[in-house]
Design a protein around this motif. Sequence first.
Motif, PDB file in Angstrom:
ATOM      1  N   ALA A 147       6.489   6.409  11.786  1.00 21.08           N
ATOM      2  CA  ALA A 147       6.548   7.541  10.852  1.00 21.08           C
ATOM      3  C   ALA A 147       6.265   7.111   9.417  1.00 21.08           C
ATOM      4  O   ALA A 147       5.746   7.892   8.616  1.00 21.08           O
ATOM      5  N   SER A 148       6.608   5.858   9.094  1.00 19.78           N
ATOM      6  CA  SER A 148       6.454   5.394   7.712  1.00 19.78           C
ATOM      7  C   SER A 148       5.167   4.602   7.497  1.00 19.78           C
ATOM      8  O   SER A 148       4.948   4.066   6.414  1.00 19.78           O
ATOM      9  N   ARG A 149       4.308   4.539   8.529  1.00 19.94           N
ATOM     10  CA  ARG A 149       3.071   3.781   8.399  1.00 19.94           C
ATOM     11  C   ARG A 149       2.150   4.463   7.383  1.00 19.94           C
ATOM     12  O   ARG A 149       2.226   5.684   7.206  1.00 19.94           O
ATOM     13  N   PRO A 150       1.251   3.704   6.747  1.00 16.28           N
ATOM     14  CA  PRO A 150       0.307   4.322   5.815  1.00 16.28           C
ATOM     15  C   PRO A 150      -0.638   5.274   6.545  1.00 16.28           C
ATOM     16  O   PRO A 150      -1.219   4.910   7.563  1.00 16.28           O
ATOM     17  N   THR A 151      -0.760   6.484   6.061  1.00 16.04           N
ATOM     18  CA  THR A 151      -1.673   7.447   6.653  1.00 16.04           C
ATOM     19  C   THR A 151      -3.050   7.313   6.004  1.00 16.04           C
ATOM     20  O   THR A 151      -3.223   6.593   5.013  1.00 16.04           O
ATOM     21  N   GLU A 152      -4.029   8.018   6.565  1.00 17.57           N
ATOM     22  CA  GLU A 152      -5.366   7.989   5.978  1.00 17.57           C
ATOM     23  C   GLU A 152      -5.343   8.544   4.559  1.00 17.57           C
ATOM     24  O   GLU A 152      -6.098   8.112   3.694  1.00 17.57           O
ATOM     25  N   ILE A 153      -4.456   9.494   4.307  1.00 14.31           N
ATOM     26  CA  ILE A 153      -4.331  10.051   2.954  1.00 14.31           C
ATOM     27  C   ILE A 153      -3.729   9.014   2.012  1.00 14.31           C
ATOM     28  O   ILE A 153      -4.150   8.873   0.861  1.00 14.31           O
ATOM     29  N   ASP A 154      -2.731   8.255   2.503  1.00  7.84           N
ATOM     30  CA  ASP A 154      -2.151   7.193   1.675  1.00  7.84           C
ATOM     31  C   ASP A 154      -3.207   6.175   1.269  1.00  7.84           C
ATOM     32  O   ASP A 154      -3.200   5.648   0.154  1.00  7.84           O
ATOM     33  N   LYS A 155      -4.139   5.902   2.180  1.00  7.77           N
ATOM     34  CA  LYS A 155      -5.151   4.872   1.941  1.00  7.77           C
ATOM     35  C   LYS A 155      -6.197   5.291   0.925  1.00  7.77           C
ATOM     36  O   LYS A 155      -6.994   4.463   0.479  1.00  7.77           O
ATOM     37  N   LEU A 156      -6.227   6.587   0.562  1.00  7.58           N
ATOM     38  CA  LEU A 156      -7.215   7.060  -0.405  1.00  7.58           C
ATOM     39  C   LEU A 156      -7.090   6.351  -1.743  1.00  7.58           C
ATOM     40  O   LEU A 156      -8.064   6.217  -2.482  1.00  7.58           O
ATOM     41  N   SER A 157      -5.878   5.910  -2.077  1.00  5.64           N
ATOM     42  CA  SER A 157      -5.658   5.242  -3.356  1.00  5.64           C
ATOM     43  C   SER A 157      -5.813   3.732  -3.249  1.00  5.64           C
ATOM     44  O   SER A 157      -5.620   3.016  -4.226  1.00  5.64           O
ATOM     45  N   GLU A 158      -6.173   3.254  -2.061  1.00  5.73           N
ATOM     46  CA  GLU A 158      -6.276   1.814  -1.852  1.00  5.73           C
ATOM     47  C   GLU A 158      -7.723   1.354  -1.828  1.00  5.73           C
ATOM     48  O   GLU A 158      -8.642   2.113  -1.520  1.00  5.73           O
ATOM     49  N   SER A 159      -7.913   0.080  -2.159  1.00  3.23           N
ATOM     50  CA  SER A 159      -9.226  -0.545  -2.143  1.00  3.23           C
ATOM     51  C   SER A 159      -9.279  -1.594  -1.041  1.00  3.23           C
ATOM     52  O   SER A 159      -8.244  -2.047  -0.534  1.00  3.23           O
ATOM     53  N   TYR A 160     -10.480  -1.976  -0.673  1.00  2.21           N
ATOM     54  CA  TYR A 160     -10.660  -3.053   0.300  1.00  2.21           C
ATOM     55  C   TYR A 160      -9.905  -4.306  -0.143  1.00  2.21           C
ATOM     56  O   TYR A 160      -9.375  -5.051   0.682  1.00  2.21           O
ATOM     57  N   LEU A 161      -9.818  -4.512  -1.446  1.00  2.00           N
ATOM     58  CA  LEU A 161      -9.137  -5.699  -1.972  1.00  2.00           C
ATOM     59  C   LEU A 161      -7.634  -5.679  -1.708  1.00  2.00           C
ATOM     60  O   LEU A 161      -6.992  -6.733  -1.708  1.00  2.00           O
ATOM     61  N   ASP A 162      -7.070  -4.492  -1.489  1.00  2.00           N
ATOM     62  CA  ASP A 162      -5.628  -4.399  -1.253  1.00  2.00           C
ATOM     63  C   ASP A 162      -5.214  -5.001   0.085  1.00  2.00           C
ATOM     64  O   ASP A 162      -4.037  -5.313   0.292  1.00  2.00           O
ATOM     65  N   HIS A 163      -6.174  -5.180   0.991  1.00  2.51           N
ATOM     66  CA  HIS A 163      -5.840  -5.683   2.325  1.00  2.51           C
ATOM     67  C   HIS A 163      -6.652  -6.920   2.699  1.00  2.51           C
ATOM     68  O   HIS A 163      -6.625  -7.343   3.852  1.00  2.51           O
ATOM     69  N   VAL A 164      -7.378  -7.479   1.742  1.00  2.00           N
ATOM     70  CA  VAL A 164      -8.234  -8.620   2.040  1.00  2.00           C
ATOM     71  C   VAL A 164      -7.401  -9.870   2.339  1.00  2.00           C
ATOM     72  O   VAL A 164      -6.282 -10.024   1.839  1.00  2.00           O
ATOM     73  N   ASP A 165      -7.940 -10.726   3.167  1.00  2.38           N
ATOM     74  CA  ASP A 165      -7.327 -12.029   3.438  1.00  2.38           C
ATOM     75  C   ASP A 165      -7.614 -12.914   2.232  1.00  2.38           C
ATOM     76  O   ASP A 165      -8.710 -13.461   2.092  1.00  2.38           O
ATOM     77  N   VAL A 166      -6.638 -13.033   1.345  1.00  2.00           N
ATOM     78  CA  VAL A 166      -6.837 -13.718   0.068  1.00  2.00           C
ATOM     79  C   VAL A 166      -7.240 -15.174   0.265  1.00  2.00           C
ATOM     80  O   VAL A 166      -8.144 -15.691  -0.413  1.00  2.00           O
ATOM     81  N   GLU A 167      -6.586 -15.854   1.182  1.00  5.01           N
ATOM     82  CA  GLU A 167      -6.896 -17.271   1.410  1.00  5.01           C
ATOM     83  C   GLU A 167      -8.346 -17.445   1.871  1.00  5.01           C
ATOM     84  O   GLU A 167      -9.050 -18.342   1.398  1.00  5.01           O
ATOM     85  N   LYS A 168      -8.788 -16.549   2.748  1.00  3.67           N
ATOM     86  CA  LYS A 168     -10.177 -16.614   3.213  1.00  3.67           C
ATOM     87  C   LYS A 168     -11.145 -16.275   2.088  1.00  3.67           C
ATOM     88  O   LYS A 168     -12.183 -16.931   1.929  1.00  3.67           O
ATOM     89  N   LEU A 169     -10.796 -15.264   1.289  1.00  3.92           N
ATOM     90  CA  LEU A 169     -11.639 -14.877   0.164  1.00  3.92           C
ATOM     91  C   LEU A 169     -11.805 -16.025  -0.812  1.00  3.92           C
ATOM     92  O   LEU A 169     -12.915 -16.307  -1.295  1.00  3.92           O
ATOM     93  N   GLN A 170     -10.724 -16.719  -1.110  1.00  4.01           N
ATOM     94  CA  GLN A 170     -10.781 -17.841  -2.044  1.00  4.01           C
ATOM     95  C   GLN A 170     -11.712 -18.943  -1.548  1.00  4.01           C
ATOM     96  O   GLN A 170     -12.361 -19.622  -2.339  1.00  4.01           O
ATOM     97  N   LYS A 171     -11.772 -19.108  -0.246  1.00  2.00           N
ATOM     98  CA  LYS A 171     -12.643 -20.140   0.326  1.00  2.00           C
ATOM     99  C   LYS A 171     -14.097 -19.694   0.383  1.00  2.00           C
ATOM    100  O   LYS A 171     -15.009 -20.510   0.231  1.00  2.00           O
ATOM    101  N   LYS A 172     -14.318 -18.385   0.614  1.00  2.00           N
ATOM    102  CA  LYS A 172     -15.666 -17.886   0.874  1.00  2.00           C
ATOM    103  C   LYS A 172     -16.453 -17.511  -0.378  1.00  2.00           C
ATOM    104  O   LYS A 172     -17.674 -17.648  -0.403  1.00  2.00           O
ATOM    105  N   VAL A 173     -15.766 -17.012  -1.403  1.00  2.29           N
ATOM    106  CA  VAL A 173     -16.484 -16.525  -2.579  1.00  2.29           C
ATOM    107  C   VAL A 173     -17.086 -17.691  -3.358  1.00  2.29           C
ATOM    108  O   VAL A 173     -16.483 -18.754  -3.484  1.00  2.29           O
ATOM    109  N   GLU A 174     -18.315 -17.482  -3.840  1.00  6.81           N
ATOM    110  CA  GLU A 174     -18.981 -18.511  -4.661  1.00  6.81           C
ATOM    111  C   GLU A 174     -18.466 -18.406  -6.090  1.00  6.81           C
ATOM    112  O   GLU A 174     -18.306 -17.317  -6.627  1.00  6.81           O
ATOM    113  N   LYS A 175     -18.236 -19.568  -6.705  1.00 11.52           N
ATOM    114  CA  LYS A 175     -17.669 -19.566  -8.069  1.00 11.52           C
ATOM    115  C   LYS A 175     -18.618 -20.136  -9.112  1.00 11.52           C
ATOM    116  O   LYS A 175     -18.448 -19.900 -10.305  1.00 11.52           O
TER     117      LYS A 175
END
Length: 428
Positions: free
Chosen positions: A33-61
């Motif tokens: 009942a308390s899970r995020p709904t599709e409406i809740d996700k409207l305010s979220e970005s892909y970055l809010d759920h990204v695997d940060v550790e993987k992103l840090q390894k993959k992104v070029e700096k």
Amino acid sequence: MKKIKIMNRKKLSTKIIGIVTIAVAVVCVFLYASRPTEIDKLSESYLDHVDVEKLQKKVEKSFEGNYLIKDYLVYGETLSLYKSEYGSVETDKMQGNNIVLRNVMNDAITSFTFNGSIDSGIDLGSLKEGIYELYTYNHFEKERIYFKDAFKAKTITTMRRDEKVNDVTFVADKNALKNQDIKFKKNYAFIIVTKHIPKSNVYDVVIDPCGNAMNYVSNTVDYGASTSILDEPSSSLEFAKRVKKELKKKGLKVKVLRKEGETPGYYGADGRPARGYKVKAKLYLALGASYDENVNAPYMLTSPYTDSGLANTVSYFMSQNGISLYAARTNTTQENGVLNDSFLLDDNENAQKYEFYPQLRETGGRATYAGLYGGDLTNSSYKDSYGMYGLYFVYASAMNSQSVDYFNENADTIAKILVKSIVRYFEI
């Protein structure tokens, strides 16, 4: 002495299991009942759920080569990049360049060729969810795209596809991934794509039934091409309703910009272009009639700043389905029945950068110099807006009975093929 009843082990075990089962069920129901709904996700970005550790390894700096971009604009679902300020040079140095996108999380590469037209850049509607780095080639050397000044553009929402849209964030900032503990030396450009359910107040297509347009200078109504054989205001509105019905079948949200008896013009806060901008439409489809007695079949007007891609697609499918178009075109890159809008002339008969028809000029935002022409009554609030892709479909001539008869006999088919072409062009 009172006897004490002792529960046997088997019954005790069963009772404990029952209590635990009920407790687990209650917790599961609460979590569900308390899970995020599709409406809740409207305010979220892909970055809010990204695997940060993987992103840090993959992104070029850091990069061997860097490429400075000074400007960008959005037209329909297309994002175009410019080496110089848009409109300041006749041929921008980005023309002919490939724009390469790398999806950081899975290394997928997508490439687009910019030919100088405002509908030839990055096709945002085709991108999958993810974080994209942007590159181009300079003398065959791959270079990372960056901007001198940091910015985060307004969210770009694509058309509905399978009841979902892409919310696109275009950003150039050395601190763009600061929350993920990643910093850069320059304001490198990123495109962040997040898939969402669509917002109810964002539309895909707006349809302008031409005619009945208020002229705010003379304070009179321009009824349009109206004769004894065709009344543009009523026939345009009826045709608009047919086209809307077909577009809705494809899952698109559509708004007709004029009701029966209404007379909105093409300027001001309640003008037809303004109504389209307010609902963040991607396509502005004008449906109108002609006064040219030589016109014996439908044809299309498109902005000369485009490569006529949408109009060419419509022409192709009309031909494939046996629908005749007026035998005319502006140049050899266009299909039959496709014409460029004309440019307005100054006092010395020199062509200006402003197009003739407000249905195309005032609807394309910054890409078509909306809000800069028209004296006091301009759409200045929208001169820097993202542009809607403009197409003016002329369905008949009010001065040619053959043209009117052909349209009346084929109106349903024309509406269906027009929508089929739109769906195919935008890959809905």
